[in-house]
Motif scaffolding. Structure first.
Motif, mmCIF file in Angstrom:
data_model
loop_
_atom_site.group_PDB
_atom_site.id
_atom_site.type_symbol
_atom_site.label_atom_id
_atom_site.label_comp_id
_atom_site.label_asym_id
_atom_site.label_seq_id
_atom_site.Cartn_x
_atom_site.Cartn_y
_atom_site.Cartn_z
ATOM 1 N N GLU A 4 -3.204 6.665 -2.620
ATOM 2 C CA GLU A 4 -4.183 5.881 -2.609
ATOM 3 C C GLU A 4 -5.170 6.634 -3.241
ATOM 4 O O GLU A 4 -5.925 6.015 -4.242
ATOM 5 N N LEU A 5 -5.616 7.489 -2.869
ATOM 6 C CA LEU A 5 -6.923 8.554 -3.246
ATOM 7 C C LEU A 5 -6.730 8.900 -4.550
ATOM 8 O O LEU A 5 -7.292 9.099 -5.282
ATOM 9 N N TRP B 108 -7.322 6.727 -7.422
ATOM 10 C CA TRP B 108 -8.779 6.043 -7.464
ATOM 11 C C TRP B 108 -8.951 5.277 -8.747
ATOM 12 O O TRP B 108 -9.996 4.397 -8.935
ATOM 13 N N PRO C 57 0.690 -1.156 0.084
ATOM 14 C CA PRO C 57 0.152 0.238 0.036
ATOM 15 C C PRO C 57 0.840 1.308 -0.009
ATOM 16 O O PRO C 57 1.864 1.261 0.488
ATOM 17 N N SER D 228 0.568 5.691 0.438
ATOM 18 C CA SER D 228 0.133 6.445 1.900
ATOM 19 C C SER D 228 -1.242 6.576 1.424
ATOM 20 O O SER D 228 -2.047 6.604 0.144
ATOM 21 N N PRO D 229 -2.058 6.956 2.286
ATOM 22 C CA PRO D 229 -3.702 7.199 1.975
ATOM 23 C C PRO D 229 -3.870 8.236 0.817
ATOM 24 O O PRO D 229 -4.599 8.075 0.147
ATOM 25 N N ALA D 230 -3.046 9.423 1.077
ATOM 26 C CA ALA D 230 -3.195 10.374 -0.021
ATOM 27 C C ALA D 230 -2.921 9.946 -1.445
ATOM 28 O O ALA D 230 -3.731 10.332 -2.278
#
Length: 299
Positions: free
Chosen positions: A148-149, A152, A142, A144-146
């Motif tokens: 991954e966004l 999309w 994975p 970072s969350p940012a």
């Protein structure tokens, strides 16, 4: 302004739609567009280079514009090996032994693949966002969350809903990506429409879907390209002189993504971050590309 010749060149796999400018005897420069884009991305770069005496080649990548597969049975692959293979095959069809290779996004990947695996074919490399060869073995890790966004669309294209969405709304999705990835670039409807026609290519959807699934190990590659993918899995270094251009306002691949990429380059390497520039680098900063190409040619 140098005249543009539009030609169709046959390789082992494709009939490649290609725009040629400049004197045939000039130093060769090949300009490679990304996704979702086409040859129009390089209009502000190709003309000045041709006027400077370069032989400028701007192809439409597989799945884009008038480029077509020769055979129905050929997998509509968008994997990195396919892009690199296509570039080398195009150089062979044009009888270009060596060229400066310049590209971003998918085109940057093709340029990096050829520069890494067949360095004798590259005088130098102008690469958008650094080392573009994918680390498919590590793709399950994975981000970072940012990030991954920002990705999309990768996950959307992994679903059959995403395949159907791209088929039905290709202009809407592609325009949204332009807006998200280059938030400071103010393009008009006419600019987008000049390129959007390329997304009507009959293979566009399949090539795009395969590209994003293959890089995450969710789709098999073209067996004919397996030897190239095996070499790329070793993450080969790039030894040819290289200039990395990265937009400071890139909305999908921030400049931090190319920090530390110097470790992948064993030849002369310079990274330049371009203020106020997003993801569609040659459209937003054509002068920086012209300057980089001419520097690699010793001009």
């Amino acid at each position: 302004m140098e005249p543009v010749a539009t030609v169709a060149l046959r390789t082992d796999t494709l009939e490649v739609a290609c725009e040629l400018r400049g004197p045939e005897a000039g130093p060769a420069v090949i300009l490679l567009h990304g996704f979702p884009d086409d040859a129009r991305a390089w209009d502000g770069v190709a003309a000045p280079l041709a006027e400077a005496g370069c032989r400028v080649v701007v192809p439409f990548l597989r799945g884009c514009g008038a480029t077509r597969f020769l055979r129905a049975e050929t997998p509509r692959s968008g994997e990195q090996a396919a892009l690199g293979h296509d570039l080398r095959a195009l150089m062979d069809a044009l009888r270009i032994p060596r060229a400066v290779l310049a590209g971003y996004d998918w085109g940057g990947r093709a340029a990096c693949v050829v520069a890494a695996l067949w360095p004798e074919r590259a005088v130098g490399l102008v690469t958008g966002n650094g080392y573009n060869i994918q680390d498919i073995a590590a793709s399950a890790r994975p981000a970072s969350p940012a990030q991954e966004l920002r990705y999309w669309y990768h996950w959307y294209f992994h679903t059959e809903r995403g395949r159907a969405g791209l088929a039905e709304n290709r202009r809407g999705i592609c325009r949204l990506l332009w807006e998200l990835w280059s938030p400071t670039w103010r393009f008009d409807d006419a600019t987008f429409e000049r390129t959007a026609a390329s997304f009507d290519n009959p293979d566009f959807v399949e090539v795009v879907i395969h590209s994003y699934r293959h890089r995450h190990r969710a789709a098999p590659g073209d067996p004919a390209l397996a030897p190239i993918e095996a070499r790329l899995a070793r993450r080969p270094a790039i030894a040819v002189p290289a200039i990395c251009l990265h937009g400071a306002a890139d909305g999908v691949s921030p400049p931090a993504d190319s920090e530390g990429h110097a470790r992948h380059f064993t030849g002369p390497y310079e990274r330049r971050v371009l203020p106020g520039v997003g993801h569609f680098l040659p459209r937003e900063a054509p002068e920086a590309h012209v300057r980089a190409v001419l520097e690699l040619l010793g001009r």
